[in-house]
Scaffold this active site. Sequence first.
Site, mmCIF file in Angstrom:
data_model
loop_
_atom_site.group_PDB
_atom_site.id
_atom_site.type_symbol
_atom_site.label_atom_id
_atom_site.label_comp_id
_atom_site.label_asym_id
_atom_site.label_seq_id
_atom_site.Cartn_x
_atom_site.Cartn_y
_atom_site.Cartn_z
ATOM 1 N N GLY A 27 0.833 -1.212 0.000
ATOM 2 C CA GLY A 27 0.000 0.000 0.000
ATOM 3 C C GLY A 27 0.857 1.246 0.000
ATOM 4 N N ARG A 49 -1.992 -9.399 -1.176
ATOM 5 C CA ARG A 49 -3.103 -10.273 -1.556
ATOM 6 C C ARG A 49 -3.560 -9.933 -2.972
ATOM 7 N NH1 ARG A 49 -7.827 -7.844 2.468
ATOM 8 N NH2 ARG A 49 -7.819 -5.740 1.591
ATOM 9 N N ASP A 84 -3.154 -0.865 10.392
ATOM 10 C CA ASP A 84 -2.975 -1.233 11.802
ATOM 11 C C ASP A 84 -4.077 -2.167 12.298
ATOM 12 O OD1 ASP A 84 -0.645 0.464 12.317
ATOM 13 O OD2 ASP A 84 -2.042 2.073 11.825
ATOM 14 N N GLN A 87 -3.596 -5.816 11.298
ATOM 15 C CA GLN A 87 -2.308 -6.476 11.571
ATOM 16 C C GLN A 87 -2.410 -7.660 12.523
ATOM 17 O OE1 GLN A 87 0.870 -3.800 12.611
ATOM 18 N NE2 GLN A 87 0.686 -2.628 10.708
ATOM 19 N N HIS A 109 4.416 1.776 12.479
ATOM 20 C CA HIS A 109 3.650 2.435 13.541
ATOM 21 C C HIS A 109 3.550 1.410 14.665
ATOM 22 C CE1 HIS A 109 0.788 4.836 15.668
ATOM 23 N NE2 HIS A 109 -0.310 4.247 15.223
ATOM 24 N N ASP A 206 1.601 9.861 18.447
ATOM 25 C CA ASP A 206 1.017 9.881 17.109
ATOM 26 C C ASP A 206 -0.512 9.861 17.193
ATOM 27 O OD1 ASP A 206 1.557 9.655 14.173
ATOM 28 O OD2 ASP A 206 0.399 7.823 14.404
ATOM 29 N N GLU A 210 -2.980 13.030 16.093
ATOM 30 C CA GLU A 210 -3.986 12.944 15.030
ATOM 31 C C GLU A 210 -5.404 13.133 15.571
ATOM 32 O OE1 GLU A 210 -2.541 9.336 13.391
ATOM 33 O OE2 GLU A 210 -3.871 8.031 14.512
HETATM 34 P P1 NDP Z 1 -2.485 1.091 3.159
HETATM 35 O O1 NDP Z 1 -3.917 1.070 3.553
HETATM 36 O O2 NDP Z 1 -2.023 2.107 2.194
HETATM 37 O O3 NDP Z 1 -2.039 -0.326 2.584
HETATM 38 C C1 NDP Z 1 -2.373 -1.480 3.204
HETATM 39 C C2 NDP Z 1 -1.927 -2.680 2.400
HETATM 40 O O4 NDP Z 1 -2.318 -3.845 3.120
HETATM 41 C C3 NDP Z 1 -2.583 -2.766 1.036
HETATM 42 O O5 NDP Z 1 -1.664 -3.333 0.138
HETATM 43 C C4 NDP Z 1 -3.756 -3.710 1.287
HETATM 44 O O6 NDP Z 1 -4.106 -4.501 0.168
HETATM 45 C C5 NDP Z 1 -3.236 -4.624 2.341
HETATM 46 N N1 NDP Z 1 -4.312 -5.106 3.212
HETATM 47 C C6 NDP Z 1 -5.304 -4.387 3.764
HETATM 48 N N2 NDP Z 1 -6.080 -5.141 4.561
HETATM 49 C C7 NDP Z 1 -5.560 -6.395 4.481
HETATM 50 C C8 NDP Z 1 -5.916 -7.633 5.052
HETATM 51 N N3 NDP Z 1 -6.971 -7.727 5.887
HETATM 52 N N4 NDP Z 1 -5.148 -8.716 4.748
HETATM 53 C C9 NDP Z 1 -4.094 -8.621 3.916
HETATM 54 N N5 NDP Z 1 -3.720 -7.477 3.320
HETATM 55 C C10 NDP Z 1 -4.438 -6.373 3.616
HETATM 56 O O7 NDP Z 1 -1.640 1.168 4.536
HETATM 57 P P2 NDP Z 1 -0.554 2.256 4.959
HETATM 58 O O8 NDP Z 1 0.645 2.118 4.092
HETATM 59 O O9 NDP Z 1 -1.189 3.593 5.127
HETATM 60 O O10 NDP Z 1 -0.201 1.743 6.442
HETATM 61 C C11 NDP Z 1 0.693 0.703 6.675
HETATM 62 C C12 NDP Z 1 1.407 0.978 7.982
HETATM 63 O O11 NDP Z 1 2.159 2.183 7.853
HETATM 64 C C13 NDP Z 1 0.465 1.215 9.160
HETATM 65 O O12 NDP Z 1 1.050 0.650 10.300
HETATM 66 C C14 NDP Z 1 0.403 2.718 9.274
HETATM 67 O O13 NDP Z 1 0.084 3.188 10.570
HETATM 68 C C15 NDP Z 1 1.836 3.066 8.921
HETATM 69 N N6 NDP Z 1 2.064 4.448 8.484
HETATM 70 C C16 NDP Z 1 1.299 4.979 7.483
HETATM 71 C C17 NDP Z 1 1.516 6.273 7.068
HETATM 72 C C18 NDP Z 1 0.726 6.877 5.940
HETATM 73 O O14 NDP Z 1 0.841 8.069 5.735
HETATM 74 N N7 NDP Z 1 -0.068 6.142 5.190
HETATM 75 C C19 NDP Z 1 2.558 7.126 7.698
HETATM 76 C C20 NDP Z 1 3.365 6.418 8.662
HETATM 77 C C21 NDP Z 1 3.091 5.134 9.053
HETATM 78 P P3 NDP Z 1 -5.400 -4.187 -0.749
HETATM 79 O O15 NDP Z 1 -4.920 -3.172 -1.720
HETATM 80 O O16 NDP Z 1 -5.722 -5.496 -1.338
HETATM 81 O O17 NDP Z 1 -6.459 -3.664 0.181
HETATM 82 MG MG MG Z 2 -0.186 9.418 12.176
#
Ligand code: NDP
Ligand code: MG
Length: 344
Positions: A27, A49, A84, A87, A109, A206, A210
Amino acid sequence: MPAKTYRDQDADLSLLTGKTVAVIGYGSQGRAHALNLRDSGCKVIVAQRPGGANHRLAIEDGFEPLSAAEASRQADVIAVLLPDEAQAEAFGRDIRPQLAPGKSLVFAHGFGVRFGTIEAPEGVAVTLVAPLGPGSLVRAQYVRGSGVPCLVAAGSHGASHAPREETSVTRNAMNALGTALAYAKGIGATRVGAIETTFAEETETDLFAEQAITCGGLTALVKAGVETLVEAGYQPEIAYFVCVHEVRQIVDLIVRGGLSHMRQSISNTAEYGDYTRGSRLIAAETKAEMKRILAEIQDGQFAREWSDEHEAGSPVFRAMRQQQASHPIEEIGRRVREMLARNE
Ligand code: NDP
Ligand code: MG
């Protein structure tokens, strides 16, 4: 004591040489970390996935997406970059069974580790590399030769409070910190700075920021402001300009030079209004509520509420998302943005 900050020369990327890094979740953060680490010379595999746009994107970017279990099996360093709230389940089912002493986990995070929904077996390093920006920026800055700063921590510091004292010492923790810093270097963060923290400090600050300031506090503030002006009979577009659009200029000035710098740039009238009115709005009552919000974070009440909501299929979350998206302020905003686009 100022926060301890590590830069490129303090981080040893060779700690990842000969190792395989698995990025779980392609993601926002996952894609940026995977591409940056690969460009830094690391061996990177991706778990994503199938069925969605992120799966296609991983393939377009030259990865062969695996299952989370298979990627965790092959990897020495496993970056858990799933949302989160998803996870705990994925970790217990797919990742934890593949862990063995000597492997390392990286989180962006500290939510799951801090609130105990994620527990690693003995001998597995648990690290935090939390970029202070969205994935798109983590990638864009890297490509530009720079980076987005991050927070780093090593070891699972479940307990709250007194974060600094927790960061001392065992050899394991040192190795874990080395791994975290190598990873931070691989994504470009130490080009700017990796600031040492703990899981507890990162997670609690954090969430608080937020909820109270950047997301919850700010949206409630501008909404109440627009509503106050519109209810008093002023034109909605004007209300939106002064209460929403102008926030950006003020925030930019504050980020660049602090509150005083911002105050030098605004009119004396605005500055006097700032001093005499702001503290009437954010008064003792508001600060008392902030302390309650922080206490709910620290004692795990917020984390339980959010986990329960996720397990129930997010009914409240989805209803609120829809309700907020149809608030009149959004329609006003659309008109204002249209107007600006026409004038460009
Ligand atoms: P995203 O929502 O952008 O991406 C999540 C990824 O996980 C996607 O590839 C998604 O696939 C997959 N996914 C979602 N649900 C499931 C599931 N139930 N089973 C398997 N795969 C799944 O997440 P972020 O990158 O925003 O966040 C990831 C981590 O980074 C978190 O811990 C967040 O707190 C941290 N973070 C995020 C920041 C941000 O600005 N976004 C900043 C700093 C930290 P699919 O496309 O198929 O849904
Ligand atoms: Mg934050």
